[in-house]
Every structure is written in structure tokens, then in C-alpha cells.
Design an enzyme around this catalytic site. Structure first.
Site, PDB file in Angstrom:
ATOM      1  CD  GLU A  62       7.351 -33.613  32.605  1.00 21.16           C
ATOM      2  OE1 GLU A  62       7.429 -32.398  32.383  1.00 21.16           O
ATOM      3  OE2 GLU A  62       6.356 -34.298  32.315  1.00 21.16           O
ATOM      4  CG  ASP A  80       3.000 -26.490  26.766  1.00 21.17           C
ATOM      5  OD1 ASP A  80       3.262 -25.268  26.810  1.00 21.17           O
ATOM      6  OD2 ASP A  80       3.115 -27.246  27.757  1.00 21.17           O
ATOM      7  CB  THR A  85       7.841 -25.767  30.576  1.00 22.22           C
ATOM      8  OG1 THR A  85       6.520 -25.712  30.050  1.00 22.22           O
ATOM      9  CG2 THR A  85       7.989 -26.994  31.446  1.00 22.22           C
TER      10      THR A  85
END
Length: 278
Positions: A62, A80, A85
Site C-alpha cells: 500500500e 481511483d 485514501t
């Protein structure tokens, strides 16, 4: 979490943790003990050291780093479709778990630096919008990450939504530490739920191909079926199309027969090499 699939908190926990009471707990050594020896329980992923290994493995994929504790402050839009995020597990502003995290943080510490963004987080939930957030929110997130209460909130939401349910489900399926990690990594990327591209959908697809150890199946055969089913889903989305976290990480451990996920561990993700020696 980089997924659009979210369920109600209690429904999520019930779905993933539910298992027949007669299923033997995972973590027992599968081979018959030699004469005069005692059968010992293997260490599960919820052991503190194994859990730290799991977090390092996820962080390598990640965040391209084994230093998962440095990721409390991480925040960006990776384009995305899920908005921001952020944090140690990729909480997303567009998928609900970032909102739940900030709500939990505010329960623990009312008036915290992120509490003022709760109305905006509720409005952008389900979208990729930054409305009401933006650079000020990014700066305040980094500031909040220095607060041990916010770090606690991230840890607790990670465990409540992702780690504990996936490990419990894996144990009920008769999987040892590696299989527990494979489930955890899948739920981190794909989210909980029962749709075909969620963790539950991937597991259902795998169980059509192979039996779990709890059903009398071979552990390696089942895990390979699970990883193949996961790769199918990964390739359906551009942001997840690189399957190296399966091919050059999890399958490496599986092919080596390292079902207890014991160090030393050597793997690659996106071409980068990593090692955990102990």
C-alpha cells in the site's frame, strides 16, 4: 480502504465472523505428531508479533514501505474514484470508512481537529469529491496523526472492520497464519461484503473450486483457488491490475509451504524487494 463496497457495521461483523460452532479452530498443526511429542497450537495472525508482520506486508504493497506506523499521517487522492485514501489501512473519503474513523475519533476526543469536517465527509461519502475538504483537511489530517488518540482510533477501526473479521473467518475455515493474512490482505483491498468483487465474493468463488480445510480440503489447494479468484477481480480494475502482491508475495510464501508465516520472509511488490528477518 480502496473499495466502494460497504455494509452496515453490525451486519458486516455478523457476515464475516459467522461460522458453524462445530468447525475446528484454525492454527493447529496439521501433520500428525511424532511418537512421544505433544501437538502444539501454531501462532495465529492475532499474535502481536504476527500482526506486526501482517501490517508490514500490507504496508509494502500500500505504501512501498515496511514502516506501517509512519502511515498514520498518509493522505492523498490516488485517482481511483474513491476520493482521499489515508491512514494505516487506506481509509477512503468516498467509501464510508474514513467517515466512520473520524466519527470514532470524535467519540474518543470531542472537539478534535478533524471533527469540523464531519459534515463534509458525510456529504462526499459515496463520491470522489473533495468538497469541504481539500488542502486544509489534508494538513489537519497530518496534524491529527501526531495525536496518539487518533492513532488509537485508526488501530481500532482497522481491527473492527478488517483485521478481526477476516482473521476470525479464516480461522473458522481452518486456515493457519498465512491463510489468515491472505484473507486480511484481500479485505484490505476489496472490502467486505458479498458482491462478486468483494472479499465475500472472492471467497465464494474459491469455495466453488476447492474445499476449505474445515470442510476437509487441502489448505494449499484452497488458498491457491482463493488467490486465483482474487486475481480475476483485481484485473477487472485498473488501479488493482498489478497482481504482484499475490504473485511475488503471497504465492511465494504459499509455494514454500510457509503456512505459519514464519520469518525470514522475502518477497517483492511492484518490483521492489523486501525482507523481514525476524
Amino acid at each position: 480502504m480502496r473499495t466502494q463496497h460497504r455494509t452496515v457495521r453490525l451486519a458486516l461483523a455478523a457476515l464475516l465472523v459467522a461460522a458453524p460452532a462445530t468447525v475446528a479452530a484454525a492454527g493447529t498443526v496439521h501433520a500428525a505428531p511424532a511418537a512421544g511429542t505433544v501437538r502444539l497450537a501454531a501462532v495465529g495472525l492475532d499474535d502481536p508479533h504476527k500482526k506486526d508482520i501482517a501490517m508490514q506486508l500490507v504496508s509494502s504493497a500500500e505504501n512501498s514501505s515496511l514502516d506501517w506506523k509512519a502511515q498514520y499521517k498518509y493522505i492523498e487522492d490516488i485517482n481511483d474514484g474513491r476520493g482521499y485514501t489515508a491512514g494505516i489501512i487506506g481509509f477512503c473519503s468516498g467509501t464510508g470508512d474514513m467517515l466512520e474513523l473520524v466519527e470514532h475519533y470524535t467519540d474518543l476526543k470531542p472537539g478534535n481537529i478533524l471533527a469540523k469536517y464531519l459534515p463534509a465527509l458525510r456529504k462526499v461519502n459515496g463520491t470522489d469529491s473533495h468538497s469541504g475538504l481539500g488542502s486544509a483537511f489534508e494538513r489537519d489530517w497530518v496534524t491529527a496523526a501526531k495525536d496518539t488518540v487518533f492513532q488509537q482510533a485508526q488501530n481500532e477501526e482497522r481491527d473492527r472492520v478488517y483485521f478481526n473479521p477476516s482473521v476470525s473467518r479464516a480461522k473458522s475455515d481452518g486456515l493457519r497464519a498465512l491463510g489468515q493474512f491472505i484473507y486480511y490482505d484481500a479485505i484490505v483491498m476489496h472490502g467486505p461484503g458479498t458482491s462478486s468483487d468483494s472479499f465475500g465474493g472472492i471467497r465464494a468463488a474459491a469455495m466453488k473450486k476447492a474445499r476449505t480445510p474445515a470442510q476437509g480440503g487441502d489448505e494449499a489447494t484452497y488458498l491457491k483457488a482463493f488467490l486465483e479468484a482474487r486475481k480475476v477481480v483485481m484485473k477487472q480494475e485498473e488501479a488493482h491490475a498489478d497482481t504482484s502482491r499475490v504473485d511475488t508475495e503471497q504465492l511465494v510464501f504459499l509455494n514454500a509451504g510457509n503456512f505459519d508465516l514464519n520469518p525470514p520472509l522475502k518477497w517483492k511488490v511492484y518490483g521492489d524487494s523486501y525482507t523481514i528477518n525476524s
